[in-house]
Design a protein around this motif. Sequence first.
Motif, PDB file in Angstrom:
ATOM      1  N   UNK A 155       0.778  -1.225   0.000  1.00 17.36           N
ATOM      2  CA  UNK A 155       0.000   0.000   0.000  1.00 17.36           C
ATOM      3  C   UNK A 155       0.811   1.276   0.000  1.00 17.36           C
ATOM      4  N   UNK A 156       2.145   1.163  -0.021  1.00 15.99           N
ATOM      5  CA  UNK A 156       3.000   2.345   0.017  1.00 15.99           C
ATOM      6  C   UNK A 156       3.952   2.353  -1.170  1.00 15.99           C
ATOM      7  N   UNK A 157       4.485   3.523  -1.457  1.00 15.53           N
ATOM      8  CA  UNK A 157       5.532   3.643  -2.472  1.00 15.53           C
ATOM      9  C   UNK A 157       6.876   3.698  -1.770  1.00 15.53           C
ATOM     10  N   UNK A 158       7.931   3.312  -2.484  1.00 14.83           N
ATOM     11  CA  UNK A 158       9.241   3.234  -1.850  1.00 14.83           C
ATOM     12  C   UNK A 158      10.345   3.574  -2.831  1.00 14.83           C
ATOM     13  N   UNK A 159      11.415   4.124  -2.288  1.00 12.39           N
ATOM     14  CA  UNK A 159      12.644   4.390  -3.027  1.00 12.39           C
ATOM     15  C   UNK A 159      13.762   3.669  -2.290  1.00 12.39           C
ATOM     16  N   UNK A 160      14.288   2.594  -2.885  1.00 11.38           N
ATOM     17  CA  UNK A 160      15.353   1.828  -2.250  1.00 11.38           C
ATOM     18  C   UNK A 160      16.664   2.606  -2.314  1.00 11.38           C
ATOM     19  N   UNK A 161      17.297   2.757  -1.155  1.00 14.03           N
ATOM     20  CA  UNK A 161      18.549   3.503  -1.075  1.00 14.03           C
ATOM     21  C   UNK A 161      19.749   2.575  -0.945  1.00 14.03           C
ATOM     22  N   UNK A 162      19.592   1.513  -0.193  1.00 16.56           N
ATOM     23  CA  UNK A 162      20.675   0.557   0.020  1.00 16.56           C
ATOM     24  C   UNK A 162      20.104  -0.846  -0.045  1.00 16.56           C
ATOM     25  N   UNK A 163      20.792  -1.726  -0.748  1.00 11.39           N
ATOM     26  CA  UNK A 163      20.402  -3.136  -0.846  1.00 11.39           C
ATOM     27  C   UNK A 163      21.652  -3.967  -0.580  1.00 11.39           C
ATOM     28  N   UNK A 164      21.637  -4.728   0.522  1.00 14.49           N
ATOM     29  CA  UNK A 164      22.834  -5.430   0.948  1.00 14.49           C
ATOM     30  C   UNK A 164      22.524  -6.839   1.438  1.00 14.49           C
ATOM     31  N   UNK A 165      23.546  -7.676   1.400  1.00 20.05           N
ATOM     32  CA  UNK A 165      23.436  -9.034   1.942  1.00 20.05           C
ATOM     33  C   UNK A 165      23.580  -9.015   3.457  1.00 20.05           C
ATOM     34  N   UNK A 166      23.036 -10.048   4.110  1.00 23.87           N
ATOM     35  CA  UNK A 166      23.261 -10.237   5.545  1.00 23.87           C
ATOM     36  C   UNK A 166      24.634 -10.868   5.765  1.00 23.87           C
ATOM     37  N   UNK A 167      25.293 -10.453   6.841  1.00 25.18           N
ATOM     38  CA  UNK A 167      26.578 -11.044   7.211  1.00 25.18           C
ATOM     39  C   UNK A 167      26.525 -11.462   8.670  1.00 25.18           C
ATOM     40  N   UNK A 168      27.414 -12.376   9.027  1.00 22.99           N
ATOM     41  CA  UNK A 168      27.633 -12.706  10.426  1.00 22.99           C
ATOM     42  C   UNK A 168      28.961 -12.081  10.811  1.00 22.99           C
ATOM     43  N   UNK A 169      28.989 -11.401  11.946  1.00 25.38           N
ATOM     44  CA  UNK A 169      30.203 -10.735  12.419  1.00 25.38           C
ATOM     45  C   UNK A 169      30.615 -11.346  13.753  1.00 25.38           C
ATOM     46  N   UNK A 170      31.896 -11.715  13.848  1.00 31.10           N
ATOM     47  CA  UNK A 170      32.386 -12.385  15.054  1.00 31.10           C
ATOM     48  C   UNK A 170      33.724 -11.786  15.471  1.00 31.10           C
ATOM     49  N   UNK A 171      34.098 -12.049  16.694  1.00 31.39           N
ATOM     50  CA  UNK A 171      35.396 -11.605  17.189  1.00 31.39           C
ATOM     51  C   UNK A 171      36.500 -12.392  16.489  1.00 31.39           C
ATOM     52  N   UNK A 172      37.648 -11.752  16.336  1.00 34.07           N
ATOM     53  CA  UNK A 172      38.802 -12.457  15.767  1.00 34.07           C
ATOM     54  C   UNK A 172      39.127 -13.665  16.642  1.00 34.07           C
ATOM     55  N   UNK A 173      39.394 -14.777  15.995  1.00 39.23           N
ATOM     56  CA  UNK A 173      39.675 -16.003  16.733  1.00 39.23           C
ATOM     57  C   UNK A 173      38.463 -16.886  16.920  1.00 39.23           C
ATOM     58  N   UNK A 174      37.262 -16.372  16.622  1.00 40.20           N
ATOM     59  CA  UNK A 174      36.055 -17.202  16.710  1.00 40.20           C
ATOM     60  C   UNK A 174      36.108 -18.263  15.605  1.00 40.20           C
ATOM     61  N   UNK A 175      35.615 -19.475  15.858  1.00 33.37           N
ATOM     62  CA  UNK A 175      35.662 -20.526  14.829  1.00 33.37           C
ATOM     63  C   UNK A 175      35.051 -20.111  13.495  1.00 33.37           C
ATOM     64  N   UNK A 176      33.971 -19.339  13.518  1.00 26.54           N
ATOM     65  CA  UNK A 176      33.358 -18.931  12.248  1.00 26.54           C
ATOM     66  C   UNK A 176      34.257 -18.002  11.450  1.00 26.54           C
ATOM     67  N   UNK A 177      35.167 -17.311  12.131  1.00 23.91           N
ATOM     68  CA  UNK A 177      36.084 -16.408  11.425  1.00 23.91           C
ATOM     69  C   UNK A 177      37.057 -17.194  10.551  1.00 23.91           C
ATOM     70  N   UNK A 178      37.239 -18.466  10.879  1.00 24.42           N
ATOM     71  CA  UNK A 178      38.170 -19.297  10.103  1.00 24.42           C
ATOM     72  C   UNK A 178      37.491 -19.958   8.902  1.00 24.42           C
ATOM     73  N   UNK A 179      36.163 -19.914   8.842  1.00 23.22           N
ATOM     74  CA  UNK A 179      35.454 -20.543   7.739  1.00 23.22           C
ATOM     75  C   UNK A 179      35.380 -19.598   6.539  1.00 23.22           C
ATOM     76  N   UNK A 180      35.570 -20.122   5.366  1.00 22.18           N
ATOM     77  CA  UNK A 180      35.447 -19.312   4.150  1.00 22.18           C
ATOM     78  C   UNK A 180      33.994 -19.173   3.738  1.00 22.18           C
ATOM     79  N   UNK A 181      33.172 -20.179   4.084  1.00 22.66           N
ATOM     80  CA  UNK A 181      31.760 -20.167   3.722  1.00 22.66           C
ATOM     81  C   UNK A 181      30.927 -20.368   4.980  1.00 22.66           C
ATOM     82  N   UNK A 182      29.952 -19.480   5.202  1.00 24.74           N
ATOM     83  CA  UNK A 182      29.074 -19.565   6.368  1.00 24.74           C
ATOM     84  C   UNK A 182      27.633 -19.617   5.892  1.00 24.74           C
ATOM     85  N   UNK A 183      26.839 -20.540   6.478  1.00 27.65           N
ATOM     86  CA  UNK A 183      25.418 -20.645   6.162  1.00 27.65           C
ATOM     87  C   UNK A 183      24.632 -20.515   7.464  1.00 27.65           C
TER      88      UNK A 183
END
Length: 302
Positions: A155-183
């Motif tokens: 029911x509304x009109x819109x002007x998209x300003x930013x379109x981005x992917x979701x990311x996971x952010x972790x502290x350095x040294x976290x196991x996910x930081x060592x993975x090249x692919x995260x799901x």
Amino acid sequence: MELRQLEYFVAVAEERNFTRAAERVHISQSGVSAQIRQLERELGAELFDRSARTATLTAAGRAALDHARATLAAAGAVGQAVDEVTDLIRGQLVVGMVIGCTLTPLFDALSAFHRAHPGVEISLLEDNSDRLVEAVRTGTVDLALVGTATAAPEGLEALTLISERLVVAVAAGHPLAEQRRVVLGDLVAQPIICMPPGTGLRTLFDRSCAAQGLHPTIALQASAADAIVDLAARGLGVAVLSESMAASHDDRIVARTIDDVTAPALLALIWKGTHGPAVRELLGHCRRTFTGHAGDRAGRGG
């Protein structure tokens, strides 16, 4: 017959009470009553049945109500048309902004609009995206910057300003930081830090998890990206953010794109299709300022 008499008539008809109508039009009850009595004398018929505690329209009143509303609307349209031709935009403009947003091009657009149309009073309020969408729908907010999981809320009109992917952010040294692919499946065993319900990012994350039948543990919630990053950097969980939110903190966290969430998180301006000249002018300023800042990805907001 005067426009103010029609305004008072419509106010009483809608409020069904002379006292409330008087408060609405900011004059005394006796003033409202006197003007409606004069209108009734001119029309030769009573418009209200005053025998009950509420002011009830008579048959003549019901017949007159739609015409009175149409006359008032037409009179307002005349004034608006003249203002547009003479470039005189006045009134009030209520702008909404999602909590935690620091998208400076919006502030630049508001500043340019204010310089061009100083007769418009600008109000700025913050809220979560879901409430801002509803406020635009009901007309309590004219234009809003929101995070959304869809191109345009219904029911509304819109002007998209930013379109981005979701990311996971972790502290350095976290196991996910060592993975090249995260799901998404990699996240559900971790405590999640994210924005609260009602924000565009949270809606996108929740929908993506539900589509795969996943049930993540939401450990911590915050409305500002900076706070979410602070918590993740201290090892309290894994943060779900957009690309630009994480990029501005790449000295403190490691970010990985969530590969199986392909739908983007959107930051958009939204408004109703039946907008006035002030909204149209502000949209023009927004388009120009955001085009000029096309490379600036410092925006934050859910």
